[in-house]
Design a protein around this motif. Structure first.
Motif, short mmCIF file in Angstrom:
data_model
loop_
_atom_site.label_atom_id
_atom_site.label_comp_id
_atom_site.label_asym_id
_atom_site.label_seq_id
_atom_site.Cartn_x
_atom_site.Cartn_y
_atom_site.Cartn_z
N THR A 179 89.34 21.28 64.28
CA THR A 179 88.37 22.14 63.59
C THR A 179 87.45 21.30 62.70
OG1 THR A 179 89.97 23.96 63.60
CG2 THR A 179 88.13 24.13 62.07
N VAL A 180 88.01 20.29 62.06
CA VAL A 180 87.20 19.37 61.26
C VAL A 180 86.20 18.64 62.15
CG1 VAL A 180 87.28 17.23 59.90
CG2 VAL A 180 88.91 19.07 59.44
N MET A 181 86.64 18.20 63.32
CA MET A 181 85.73 17.50 64.23
C MET A 181 84.58 18.40 64.65
SD MET A 181 86.58 14.39 64.48
CE MET A 181 85.35 14.03 65.73
N ALA A 182 84.88 19.67 64.88
CA ALA A 182 83.82 20.61 65.26
C ALA A 182 82.80 20.77 64.14
CB ALA A 182 84.42 21.96 65.63
N ALA A 183 83.26 20.67 62.89
CA ALA A 183 82.33 20.75 61.76
C ALA A 183 81.50 19.49 61.61
CB ALA A 183 83.12 21.01 60.47
N LEU A 184 82.05 18.36 62.06
CA LEU A 184 81.34 17.09 61.96
C LEU A 184 80.35 16.88 63.10
CD1 LEU A 184 84.19 14.65 60.89
CD2 LEU A 184 82.14 15.18 59.57
N SER A 185 80.66 17.44 64.28
CA SER A 185 79.84 17.15 65.45
C SER A 185 79.98 18.24 66.51
CB SER A 185 80.25 15.80 66.06
OG SER A 185 79.58 15.58 67.29
N GLY A 186 78.90 18.48 67.21
CA GLY A 186 78.95 19.39 68.35
C GLY A 186 79.25 18.68 69.64
N ASP A 187 79.53 17.37 69.57
CA ASP A 187 79.75 16.58 70.79
C ASP A 187 80.96 15.67 70.61
OD1 ASP A 187 79.43 15.49 73.28
OD2 ASP A 187 77.35 14.86 72.99
N VAL A 188 82.16 16.25 70.69
CA VAL A 188 83.41 15.51 70.61
C VAL A 188 83.76 15.02 72.01
CG1 VAL A 188 85.86 15.62 69.99
CG2 VAL A 188 84.17 16.86 68.63
N LEU A 189 84.15 13.74 72.12
CA LEU A 189 84.23 13.07 73.41
C LEU A 189 85.66 12.98 73.94
CD1 LEU A 189 81.87 10.07 72.56
CD2 LEU A 189 81.26 12.31 73.47
#
Length: 351
Positions: A81-91
């Motif tokens: 969820t934190v990654m989604a807040a940081l970026s719309g493009d998680v790899l």
């Protein structure tokens, strides 16, 4: 003050957040990493980021890395969820060089390397032609002892190198030789996440990698990449490569000696050279090690920590540790190398 040495500026805080979250760009005695700390329990990091994304981006690019501490992040789902807040493009993790296990979509274990061995400073996937702009870590279980994740500002590492050393690397580039050897290194099936030789060959053609099949099980690859690149947002020149990390002498001495005794040079799992194949001189390797060592900073992990690393601006490593230790990782925001202009993006297939 040059772009190689500038430090992070404090992030403005809105009035209602003044007592909720504290921002310290000079912690712990320098600009790497900056600290963003929750002052009260159960602050939702993803929610806080939603209102402070621009400020965090600025802080990360100045400092090279940001540590978020004291927030309510408890495991892989919260971390995602934190990654989604940081970026719309998680790899996803493609063209692999180290063993990791997928935990949930876009979230992996950190490198599953023996606990008693260090991992040398490096910038994630700098040997590829499409790399993550950011790599983010989450401490799910803090180490019993050791296990820090040292950092080094890649701009400052570059500034410490002799101009003639940098010029030689810029003229020749870095050659990466890899052998995918069952039982010794990652298999090609694991590295490229496919059982199809045709898919591997198609991926490598797009990724500017030379392929050679050796017998029934072994794959040998060669690729040449720049040693210095520019950050796509800040424009800063940065030491961004695996020249030292993949050199056989960067392994523990006994492991390095054993590999060189057992295998021909051309069969080593990893080896680097100048782009024309000329071996890297011992004095140059020593200079690289000294530059990294001079810029290395570290901190002790605490459970719940999240560390955002600007991958092109800061290298990361791992100290040996006493278990238990569980650090999760995710990557985001792909950057395509300028040399890909003629061939197009590297997507699909074995990636």
């Amino acid at each position: 003050m040059t772009d190689q040495t500038r430090v992070a500026r404090p992030v403005p805080r809105r009035g209602r957040d003044r007592n909720l979250v504290d921002v310290r760009p000079d912690w712990p005695g320098g600009p790497l990493p900056a600290l963003v700390r929750a002052n009260v329990p159960d602050v939702d990091l993803a929610g806080w980021l939603a209102g402070h994304r621009a400020e965090v981006d600025e802080l990360a690019r100045h400092a090279g890395a940001v540590l978020f501490r004291g927030f309510a992040v408890a495991g892989a789902d919260d971390f995602r969820t934190v990654m989604a807040a940081l970026s719309g493009d998680v790899l996803s993790y493609g063209e692999r060089s180290s063993p990791r296990s997928r935990v949930t979509e876009g979230v992996y274990t950190s490198t599953e390397h023996p606990a008693d061995q260090p991992i040398v400073l490096h910038n994630e996937q700098s040997y590829t032609v499409t790399w993550p702009l950011r790599i983010v870590f989450h401490c799910e279980v803090e180490p019993a002892a050791g296990g820090r994740t040292p950092l080094a500002d890649s701009r400052r590492v570059l500034a410490r190198l002799r101009p003639e050393t940098v010029a030689e690397f810029e003229r020749r580039g870095v050659l990466y030789r890899r052998n995918y050897l069952p039982g010794i290194s990652l298999s090609w099936q694991t590295a490229f996440q496919t059982d199809s030789r045709a898919e591997v060959e198609a991926y490598c053609a797009r990724a500017l990698i030379d392929v050679e099949w050796v017998g029934e099980a072994q794959l040998r690859t060669r690729q040449v990449r720049p040693a210095v690149r520019r950050h796509p947002v800040t424009g800063e020149r940065t030491w961004f490569n695996h020249a030292l990390f993949f050199h056989v002498t960067s392994l523990p001495e006994d492991v390095s000696a054993g590999l060189r005794a057992a295998l021909a040079e051309e069969d080593l799992p990893y080896q680097t050279a100048y782009g024309d194949g000329t071996p890297l001189p011992d004095d140059v390797l020593a200079e690289l090690r000294a530059a990294y060592a001079a810029e290395t900073r570290s901190f002790a992990w605490r459970q719940g920590d999240v560390l955002l690393v600007e991958n092109m601006l800061a290298a990361h490593a791992r100290e040996p540790f006493t278990p238990p230790r569980r650090i999760l990782t995710a990557m985001s925001d792909p950057v395509a190398a300028p040399e890909l202009t003629a061939t197009g993006p590297v997507t699909g297939g074995a990636a």
